[in-house]
Design a protein around this motif. Structure first.
Motif, short mmCIF file in Angstrom:
data_model
loop_
_atom_site.label_atom_id
_atom_site.label_comp_id
_atom_site.label_asym_id
_atom_site.label_seq_id
_atom_site.Cartn_x
_atom_site.Cartn_y
_atom_site.Cartn_z
N VAL A 1 71.71 35.87 -30.23
CA VAL A 1 71.43 34.72 -31.09
C VAL A 1 71.11 33.54 -30.19
O VAL A 1 71.98 32.99 -29.52
N ASP A 2 69.84 33.19 -30.15
CA ASP A 2 69.37 32.09 -29.31
C ASP A 2 69.18 30.83 -30.15
O ASP A 2 69.18 30.89 -31.39
N THR A 3 68.98 29.69 -29.50
CA THR A 3 68.70 28.44 -30.19
C THR A 3 67.55 28.63 -31.16
O THR A 3 66.53 29.22 -30.80
N GLY A 4 67.74 28.18 -32.39
CA GLY A 4 66.70 28.31 -33.41
C GLY A 4 66.75 29.61 -34.20
O GLY A 4 65.93 29.83 -35.07
N GLU A 5 67.72 30.46 -33.88
CA GLU A 5 67.86 31.73 -34.61
C GLU A 5 69.19 31.75 -35.36
O GLU A 5 70.14 31.09 -34.97
N THR A 6 69.21 32.52 -36.44
CA THR A 6 70.46 32.73 -37.17
C THR A 6 71.03 34.09 -36.78
O THR A 6 70.32 34.96 -36.28
N ASP A 7 72.32 34.26 -37.03
CA ASP A 7 73.00 35.49 -36.69
C ASP A 7 72.94 36.44 -37.89
O ASP A 7 73.56 36.17 -38.92
N PRO A 8 72.23 37.56 -37.79
CA PRO A 8 72.11 38.47 -38.92
C PRO A 8 73.42 39.15 -39.31
O PRO A 8 73.52 39.72 -40.39
N THR A 9 74.43 39.06 -38.47
CA THR A 9 75.73 39.66 -38.79
C THR A 9 76.72 38.64 -39.34
O THR A 9 77.86 38.97 -39.62
N ASP A 10 76.28 37.40 -39.50
CA ASP A 10 77.15 36.32 -39.96
C ASP A 10 76.44 35.58 -41.09
O ASP A 10 75.40 34.96 -40.86
N GLU A 11 76.98 35.63 -42.30
CA GLU A 11 76.30 34.99 -43.43
C GLU A 11 76.24 33.47 -43.31
O GLU A 11 75.47 32.82 -44.00
N ASP A 12 77.06 32.88 -42.45
CA ASP A 12 77.06 31.44 -42.23
C ASP A 12 77.07 31.17 -40.73
O ASP A 12 78.11 30.90 -40.14
N THR A 13 75.91 31.24 -40.10
CA THR A 13 75.77 31.13 -38.65
C THR A 13 76.46 29.89 -38.09
O THR A 13 77.14 29.96 -37.07
N ASP A 14 76.30 28.74 -38.75
CA ASP A 14 76.87 27.50 -38.21
C ASP A 14 78.31 27.24 -38.66
O ASP A 14 78.90 26.23 -38.29
N ASP A 15 78.88 28.16 -39.45
CA ASP A 15 80.25 28.01 -39.96
C ASP A 15 80.47 26.69 -40.68
O ASP A 15 81.57 26.13 -40.68
N GLY A 16 79.41 26.19 -41.32
CA GLY A 16 79.51 24.91 -42.02
C GLY A 16 79.96 25.03 -43.47
O GLY A 16 80.17 24.03 -44.14
N GLY A 17 80.09 26.26 -43.96
CA GLY A 17 80.58 26.44 -45.32
C GLY A 17 79.50 26.80 -46.33
O GLY A 17 79.79 27.00 -47.50
N VAL A 18 78.24 26.91 -45.90
CA VAL A 18 77.14 27.29 -46.80
C VAL A 18 76.39 28.46 -46.16
O VAL A 18 76.07 28.43 -44.97
N TRP A 19 76.13 29.49 -46.94
CA TRP A 19 75.43 30.67 -46.44
C TRP A 19 74.05 30.30 -45.90
O TRP A 19 73.37 29.43 -46.43
N ASP A 20 73.63 30.98 -44.85
CA ASP A 20 72.33 30.73 -44.23
C ASP A 20 71.20 30.80 -45.25
O ASP A 20 70.32 29.94 -45.28
N GLY A 21 71.19 31.82 -46.08
CA GLY A 21 70.13 31.98 -47.08
C GLY A 21 70.06 30.80 -48.03
O GLY A 21 68.98 30.34 -48.39
N ALA A 22 71.22 30.31 -48.46
CA ALA A 22 71.25 29.15 -49.36
C ALA A 22 70.72 27.91 -48.64
O ALA A 22 70.01 27.10 -49.24
N GLU A 23 71.05 27.77 -47.36
CA GLU A 23 70.55 26.62 -46.61
C GLU A 23 69.03 26.63 -46.51
O GLU A 23 68.37 25.62 -46.72
N VAL A 24 68.46 27.78 -46.18
CA VAL A 24 67.01 27.87 -45.97
C VAL A 24 66.24 27.86 -47.28
O VAL A 24 65.27 27.13 -47.44
N LEU A 25 66.70 28.66 -48.26
CA LEU A 25 65.91 28.87 -49.47
C LEU A 25 66.17 27.86 -50.58
O LEU A 25 65.30 27.64 -51.42
#
Length: 142
Positions: free
Chosen positions: A17-41
């Protein structure tokens, strides 16, 4: 995997997982409390920046996504328990009326019904029926 944007799962296929990428094994890459998919879409926030997760309300019920996820509620369904009362303090047209976590703190306080339980007081009547039809309290068994 993310499509059509700058952020996405392992774009260079190096297995890290490099800068600018999300972690496909972690539904919330940044651990901010919102799923990656919800953040993007839906939220149009950065799944690699936890600071932009706080306060977003995807389903419009008055309860922030991060609070809903912490409680095991759905940030995309204003009435997670299906009882007719919205998880938070805001009504959502044709879905539910305001009613459960009235102050949005993620805690069931005195006078609030539990947005994760359709029948908070376990008396056999769903919270929404008690509030909207029966005129009884969803927090006191009838």
């Amino acid at each position: 995997s993310c499509t059509g944007g700058e952020l996405g799962d392992d774009q260079n296929a190096d297995g890290a997982v490099d800068t600018g990428e999300t972690d496909p094994t972690d539904e919330d890459t940044d651990d901010g409390g919102v799923w990656d998919g919800a953040e993007v879409l839906a939220d149009n926030t950065d799944p690699a920046n936890p600071a932009d997760d706080v306060g977003q309300d995807l389903d419009g019920d008055g309860l922030a996504n991060d609070v809903e996820l912490d409680r095991g509620l759905s940030p995309t369904n204003a009435d997670s328990d299906g009882d007719g009362l919205c998880d938070g303090a805001i009504s959502v047209a044709e879905i539910c009326v305001a009613g459960e976590d009235l102050n949005g703190d993620g805690v069931v306080n005195d006078g609030e019904s539990d947005p994760s339980l359709a029948d908070t007081d376990n008396d056999g009547l769903p919270d929404g029926i008690e509030v909207l039809t029966a005129g009884t309290s969803p927090t006191n068994a009838d």
